[in-house]
Motif scaffolding. Structure first.
Motif, PDB file in Angstrom:
ATOM      1  N   LEU A  55     -18.469 -31.815 -50.958  1.00 41.48           N
ATOM      2  CA  LEU A  55     -17.729 -32.806 -50.195  1.00 41.48           C
ATOM      3  C   LEU A  55     -17.041 -33.740 -51.165  1.00 41.48           C
ATOM      4  O   LEU A  55     -17.663 -34.248 -52.092  1.00 41.48           O
ATOM      5  CB  LEU A  55     -18.683 -33.613 -49.305  1.00 41.48           C
ATOM      6  CG  LEU A  55     -19.411 -32.832 -48.216  1.00 41.48           C
ATOM      7  CD1 LEU A  55     -20.265 -33.784 -47.399  1.00 41.48           C
ATOM      8  CD2 LEU A  55     -18.448 -32.094 -47.319  1.00 41.48           C
ATOM      9  N   LEU A  56     -15.763 -33.986 -50.960  1.00 38.70           N
ATOM     10  CA  LEU A  56     -15.068 -34.939 -51.797  1.00 38.70           C
ATOM     11  C   LEU A  56     -15.403 -36.334 -51.320  1.00 38.70           C
ATOM     12  O   LEU A  56     -15.379 -36.629 -50.130  1.00 38.70           O
ATOM     13  CB  LEU A  56     -13.558 -34.718 -51.744  1.00 38.70           C
ATOM     14  CG  LEU A  56     -13.054 -33.452 -52.414  1.00 38.70           C
ATOM     15  CD1 LEU A  56     -11.538 -33.477 -52.460  1.00 38.70           C
ATOM     16  CD2 LEU A  56     -13.610 -33.309 -53.821  1.00 38.70           C
ATOM     17  N   CYS A 115     -10.830 -34.674 -46.564  1.00 40.29           N
ATOM     18  CA  CYS A 115     -11.035 -33.313 -47.063  1.00 40.29           C
ATOM     19  C   CYS A 115     -11.908 -32.441 -46.193  1.00 40.29           C
ATOM     20  O   CYS A 115     -12.700 -32.902 -45.392  1.00 40.29           O
ATOM     21  CB  CYS A 115     -11.647 -33.355 -48.454  1.00 40.29           C
ATOM     22  SG  CYS A 115     -13.416 -33.739 -48.435  1.00 40.29           S
ATOM     23  N   PRO A 150     -15.439 -37.191 -44.488  1.00 35.32           N
ATOM     24  CA  PRO A 150     -15.297 -35.794 -44.887  1.00 35.32           C
ATOM     25  C   PRO A 150     -16.288 -34.914 -44.153  1.00 35.32           C
ATOM     26  O   PRO A 150     -17.377 -35.336 -43.795  1.00 35.32           O
ATOM     27  CB  PRO A 150     -15.592 -35.829 -46.394  1.00 35.32           C
ATOM     28  CG  PRO A 150     -16.436 -37.036 -46.583  1.00 35.32           C
ATOM     29  CD  PRO A 150     -15.939 -38.031 -45.573  1.00 35.32           C
ATOM     30  N   SER A 195     -12.025 -27.167 -52.571  1.00 29.10           N
ATOM     31  CA  SER A 195     -11.845 -28.146 -51.496  1.00 29.10           C
ATOM     32  C   SER A 195     -10.380 -28.174 -51.089  1.00 29.10           C
ATOM     33  O   SER A 195      -9.510 -27.723 -51.841  1.00 29.10           O
ATOM     34  CB  SER A 195     -12.297 -29.545 -51.954  1.00 29.10           C
ATOM     35  OG  SER A 195     -11.609 -29.942 -53.118  1.00 29.10           O
ATOM     36  N   ALA A 213     -14.360 -29.219 -47.463  1.00 25.51           N
ATOM     37  CA  ALA A 213     -14.803 -28.632 -48.722  1.00 25.51           C
ATOM     38  C   ALA A 213     -15.587 -27.354 -48.482  1.00 25.51           C
ATOM     39  O   ALA A 213     -16.226 -27.185 -47.460  1.00 25.51           O
ATOM     40  CB  ALA A 213     -15.668 -29.637 -49.486  1.00 25.51           C
ATOM     41  N   THR A 214     -15.535 -26.451 -49.461  1.00 24.66           N
ATOM     42  CA  THR A 214     -16.262 -25.195 -49.346  1.00 24.66           C
ATOM     43  C   THR A 214     -17.692 -25.353 -49.844  1.00 24.66           C
ATOM     44  O   THR A 214     -18.634 -25.061 -49.139  1.00 24.66           O
ATOM     45  CB  THR A 214     -15.559 -24.100 -50.166  1.00 24.66           C
ATOM     46  OG1 THR A 214     -15.434 -24.539 -51.512  1.00 24.66           O
ATOM     47  CG2 THR A 214     -14.195 -23.811 -49.605  1.00 24.66           C
TER      48      THR A 214
END
Length: 203
Positions: free
Chosen positions: A13-14, A7, A38, A87, A9-10
Motif C-alpha cells: 500500500l502506498l 493508489c 488506499p 502499484s 497496490a499489488t
C-alpha cells in the motif's frame, strides 16, 4: 510534486502524505480536498491479498494528463528496482480541485503501458458535485474512481438495449470478493453498472 495521489497496490500500500488525511468515505469516493484511503487491489483471493509492509516504488511512471478544474488529472504506475509494477493510482494537481463544474462530468484516464502487467486497462474519473445514492452515504460532492480491467470500448457495449442486460446486471460477485458490510445499490448507479456501498460509513 504538488499533487494528490491515491493508489491501488499489488503487494504493498502506498502511504499518503501526512498532510492529506484519509477520507472516511469508501476508498473510491474521495471528497474534494481529501485523498481517498488506499486499498489493496483485488488481484488474488482476499486471504492472499492482505496488505504487507509498505514498499516504496523505485520509479513512478505517469500517464497522459487531462484538464480537470483549473489543474490536471493523471494516472501513474509505481515500479520496483527491477522495473516491475507494484502499484498504480491517479494523481490530481492541487489546482484540479478549484473551478470544478457544477454538473456531473466523467472521463477516462489512460494508464501507462506498465499497468497492463497488473491487468488494468484504464481509469474512469467522475466528478459528482451533488453526490448520488444511497442517501446519507454518497450524497455529498465527491470523485468516483474506477479502475477497469476492460477497455472503454467494451464499456460502451454494455447498454440497456442488450437483451441480456438485466440478467447480466443482476449477477452478484462471489461472496469472498465482497468486503464485510457492503451492499449492492438498489438501482443502477451508472449507465453500465451497479456498485456497492458501505451504509455504516457515510461520506
Amino acid at each position: 510534486m504538488n499533487a494528490i495521489r491515491t493508489c491501488l497496490a499489488t503487494s504493498a500500500l502506498l502511504v499518503l502524505p501526512a498532510m492529506m488525511q484519509p477520507s472516511q468515505a469508501h476508498p473510491a469516493h474521495a471528497a474534494p480536498g481529501m485523498a481517498a484511503a488506499p486499498v489493496a487491489a483485488q488481484l488474488a483471493p482476499p486471504a492472499a491479498a492482505q496488505p504487507v509492509a509498505f514498499v516504496a516504488p523505485a520509479r513512478i511512471v505517469e500517464g497522459p494528463r487531462q484538464a480537470l478544474g483549473r489543474g490536471q488529472a493523471f494516472t501513474w504506475v509505481g515500479l520496483d528496482a527491477a522495473g516491475m509494477p507494484i502499484s498504480l493510482g491517479i494523481g490530481l494537481t492541487q489546482a484540479a480541485l478549484a473551478g470544478l463544474p457544477d454538473e456531473m462530468v466523467g472521463f477516462n484516464l489512460a494508464l501507462p503501458a506498465q499497468a497492463r502487467a497488473l491487468g488494468y486497462d484504464h481509469v474512469g474519473l467522475d466528478w459528482a458535485p451533488r453526490g448520488h445514492e444511497p442517501p446519507g452515504v454518497y450524497d455529498r460532492p465527491h470523485f468516483d474512481i474506477h479502475f477497469y480491467r476492460v477497455s472503454a470500448a467494451a464499456l460502451e457495449r454494455i447498454v440497456p438495449e442488450d437483451p441480456d442486460y438485466e440478467a447480466k446486471l443482476a449477477r452478484e460477485p462471489s461472496a469472498d470478493l465482497v468486503p464485510p458490510g457492503f451492499v449492492g445499490c438498489t438501482a443502477v448507479c451508472h449507465a453500465w453498472a451497479r456498485t456497492g456501498s458501505l451504509p455504516t460509513r457515510p461520506s
